[in-house]
Enzyme design. Structure first.
Site, PDB file in Angstrom:
ATOM      1  N   ASP A  78       0.901  -1.123  -0.182  1.00 38.12           N
ATOM      2  CA  ASP A  78       0.123  -0.007   0.033  1.00 38.12           C
ATOM      3  C   ASP A  78       0.872   1.233   0.101  1.00 38.12           C
ATOM      4  O   ASP A  78       1.965   1.292   0.788  1.00 38.12           O
ATOM      5  CB  ASP A  78      -0.929   0.021   1.348  1.00 38.12           C
ATOM      6  N   LEU A  79       0.522   2.087  -0.765  1.00 38.78           N
ATOM      7  CA  LEU A  79       1.421   3.560  -1.049  1.00 38.78           C
ATOM      8  C   LEU A  79       0.823   4.165   0.286  1.00 38.78           C
ATOM      9  O   LEU A  79      -0.193   4.277   0.408  1.00 38.78           O
ATOM     10  CB  LEU A  79       1.270   4.165  -2.241  1.00 38.78           C
ATOM     11  N   ASP A 114      -4.502   2.179  -4.824  1.00 37.17           N
ATOM     12  CA  ASP A 114      -3.036   2.334  -4.314  1.00 37.17           C
ATOM     13  C   ASP A 114      -2.611   0.994  -3.709  1.00 37.17           C
ATOM     14  O   ASP A 114      -1.682   1.099  -3.226  1.00 37.17           O
ATOM     15  CB  ASP A 114      -2.658   3.548  -3.647  1.00 37.17           C
TER      16      ASP A 114
END
Length: 293
Positions: free
Chosen positions: A173-174, A216
């Site tokens: 996950d960004l 994302d």
């Protein structure tokens, strides 16, 4: 690629010299040819089938078609080069042939008939391939999409359950991606997603598979145990500062690892990796954690 501009024949081509062949009135079973060309929805198979038919009927030793990023090749690449354009109202293909000898008028007429038959099955196969790709891959990043992931993880787990190797799942996950979108806009967000997908492709091994399963959120199916997955995760973290396009927006990521256990369902494996990813966020982000369960 070099092509020899000569009509000198190789030993296996000598039969084309026979007067009987040169004067042959070719009788083609066009219905059979059409059936053969429509027998597959794989464009490379259709193209190879067309090449085989030409090789049986004409002194064609090889042919090539370049279409966008795809290159179709059949046969050998020596002899006389002949370039032709095949077209109808919708499609156009620029073909390059390698001939053992120049075509006679009768042979050219035969080639015209066969080319006309090729257009529809080749076009159908290419369109089917493109549709299949759109159904399996994320249009923005080019990585596998969620649908492709569900198929791939089921296959990987089935293989692991047959004791044909271990498999681990990495959930990524960004960090602070929502703030990036809020400050710089979705165009910048898309730009970052594309760049990060390219980084993942550089970091994973040939045996691994990468997917974008949500905004994302990315996952990697890593062949091997947690140690193998750790190497991939550390490589991703180490590569982040080397991508100027990502450091421009101060992009980091959190990663979670879970190794599959026997007979585990795909959803449970994902949940374990996802919890490990949130543990990485809680630990300060820009790191990975391994599932304890």
């Amino acid at each position: 690629m070099d092509f020899a501009s000569t009509s000198e024949l190789y030993p296996e081509d000598y039969w084309y010299r026979s007067d009987a062949y040169l004067n042959m009135d070719l009788e083609l079973d066009l219905v059979q040819v059409i059936q053969q060309l429509h027998g597959s929805l794989d464009p490379r198979t259709v193209f190879a089938c067309f090449g085989k038919i030409l090789g049986q009927q004409l002194p064609v030793k090889g042919l090539q078609l370049t279409l966008e990023k795809q290159k179709f090749v059949w046969g050998r690449h020596y002899g006389i080069e002949l370039q032709r354009t095949i077209a109808d109202k919708q499609d156009q293909f620029n073909m390059t042939y390698q001939l053992a000898m120049p075509l006679s008028k009768t042979q050219t007429a035969t080639l015209n008939r066969l080319e006309a038959i090729l257009i529809q099955p080749l076009s159908n196969a290419i369109k089917y391939q493109n549709m299949s790709k759109q159904a399996m891959f994320d249009s923005l990043t080019g990585l596998g999409n969620r649908y492709y992931y569900t198929q791939a993880i089921s296959t990987a787990l089935a293989r692991a359950n047959r004791h044909q190797g271990k498999v681990s799942l990495v959930v990524i996950d960004l960090d602070k991606f929502k703030q990036l979108n809020d400050i710089y806009g979705h165009k910048a967000g898309d730009y970052v997603l594309v760049e990060f997908a390219e980084l993942i492709n550089e970091a994973i091994r040939n045996t691994d598979q990468a997917f974008r399963v949500g905004g994302d959120e990315f996952v990697i199916i890593a062949q091997g145990d947690t140690q193998a997955a750790e190497i991939v995760c550390q490589r991703i973290i180490d590569m982040m500062p080397k991508h100027a396009q990502l450091t421009e927006y101060d992009i980091q990521c959190s990663l979670g690892i879970a190794e599959a256990i026997p007979e585990q369902h795909a959803d449970n494996l994902y949940d374990r990796a996802d919890k490990a990813m949130y543990a990485a966020k809680a630990a300060g982000r820009n790191c990975y954690r391994i599932s304890e369960g």
